[in-house]
Write a protein that holds these residues in place. Structure first.
Motif, PDB file in Angstrom:
ATOM      1  N   LEU A 115       0.830  -1.213   0.000  1.00 63.83           N
ATOM      2  CA  LEU A 115       0.000   0.000   0.000  1.00 63.83           C
ATOM      3  C   LEU A 115       0.861   1.258   0.000  1.00 63.83           C
ATOM      4  N   VAL A 116       1.946   1.233   0.757  1.00 63.72           N
ATOM      5  CA  VAL A 116       2.845   2.391   0.756  1.00 63.72           C
ATOM      6  C   VAL A 116       3.458   2.567  -0.638  1.00 63.72           C
ATOM      7  N   PHE A 172       0.024   5.179  -0.583  1.00 60.49           N
ATOM      8  CA  PHE A 172      -0.726   5.466   0.638  1.00 60.49           C
ATOM      9  C   PHE A 172       0.205   6.069   1.681  1.00 60.49           C
ATOM     10  N   ASN A 173      -0.306   7.046   2.408  1.00 63.24           N
ATOM     11  CA  ASN A 173       0.455   7.693   3.475  1.00 63.24           C
ATOM     12  C   ASN A 173       0.685   6.688   4.617  1.00 63.24           C
ATOM     13  N   TRP A 222      -5.828   1.326   6.776  1.00 61.46           N
ATOM     14  CA  TRP A 222      -6.155   0.636   5.525  1.00 61.46           C
ATOM     15  C   TRP A 222      -5.998  -0.879   5.677  1.00 61.46           C
ATOM     16  N   VAL A 223      -4.912  -1.301   6.303  1.00 60.84           N
ATOM     17  CA  VAL A 223      -4.702  -2.746   6.465  1.00 60.84           C
ATOM     18  C   VAL A 223      -5.808  -3.332   7.349  1.00 60.84           C
ATOM     19  N   ILE A 228      -0.254  -2.110  13.814  1.00 61.04           N
ATOM     20  CA  ILE A 228       0.177  -2.617  12.499  1.00 61.04           C
ATOM     21  C   ILE A 228       1.351  -1.791  11.981  1.00 61.04           C
ATOM     22  N   VAL A 229       1.216  -0.458  12.059  1.00 63.21           N
ATOM     23  CA  VAL A 229       2.289   0.412  11.555  1.00 63.21           C
ATOM     24  C   VAL A 229       3.588   0.135  12.306  1.00 63.21           C
TER      25      VAL A 229
END
Ligand SMILES: *[C@@H]1O[C@H](CO)[C@@H](O)[C@H](O)[C@H]1NC(C)=O
Ligand SMILES: *[C@@H]1O[C@H](CO)[C@@H](O)[C@H](O)[C@H]1NC(C)=O
Length: 148
Positions: A33-34, A38-39, A46-47, A138-139
């Motif tokens: 996604l990055v 995606f920011n 998002w995940v 997650i991040v």
């Protein structure tokens, strides 16, 4: 049958499966996604949204209450955002493209939905991600600070 032939068939079957669908891992998805622009600050949301909506399965298809289909990772609704057979809907996209392994078109449409309606558009986000610490977990897990 001999072993070489068996392996050939096995690899062939595996390739067909992966062309049709892909089940992402949590961090595999976060990084993809990055890469799709995606920011990083919001990628946990998002995940989490994708886990809740599709279980990270690019080929997931469900029937939605409005009569449309929920398509792919983001479960984008066919009734409003895309059209089967040719590009259409608010994302000017082919619905079929939301079911394949290439998530670029899905991602572009999901970003548009989020920009217009916010994460609350997704019931799965409401249910599993809103106000939870899981997205930031997650991040932190997928982008450890020491790795840059
Ligand atoms: C990502 O989001 C953060 C927090 O809202 C913001 O400060 C930052 O500028 C954004 N980065 C990009 C590249 O848009
Ligand atoms: C998510 O919650 C908000 C606020 O409670 C609500 O307005 C919205 O309709 C919900 N979204 C879905 C898809 O249920």
């Amino acid at each position: 049958m001999n072993l070489g032939y068996f392996l050939l068939i096995s690899v062939g079957a595996w390739e067909v499966m992966t062309v049709e669908s892909k089940l992402y891992t949590k961090c595999g998805l976060a990084h993809e996604l990055v890469r799709c622009g995606f920011n990083k600050s919001y990628v946990g949301n998002w995940v989490c949204l994708i886990e809740s909506e599709s279980g990270r399965d690019t080929s997931k298809q469900t029937n939605k209450a409005n009569g449309g289909k929920g398509l792919g990772l983001f479960q984008i609704n066919s009734k409003e955002w895309c059209q089967f057979g040719r590009a259409g809907g608010k994302c000017n996209a082919k619905c079929e493209d939301f079911l394949d392994e290439d998530i670029a078109k899905d991602a572009a449409c999901a970003k548009k939905i989020q920009a217009e309606l916010g994460f609350r558009y997704w019931e799965g986000w409401n249910r599993s991600c809103y106000g939870r610490s899981y997205p930031s977990t997650i991040v932190n897990a997928c982008f450890p600070p020491q790795s840059g």
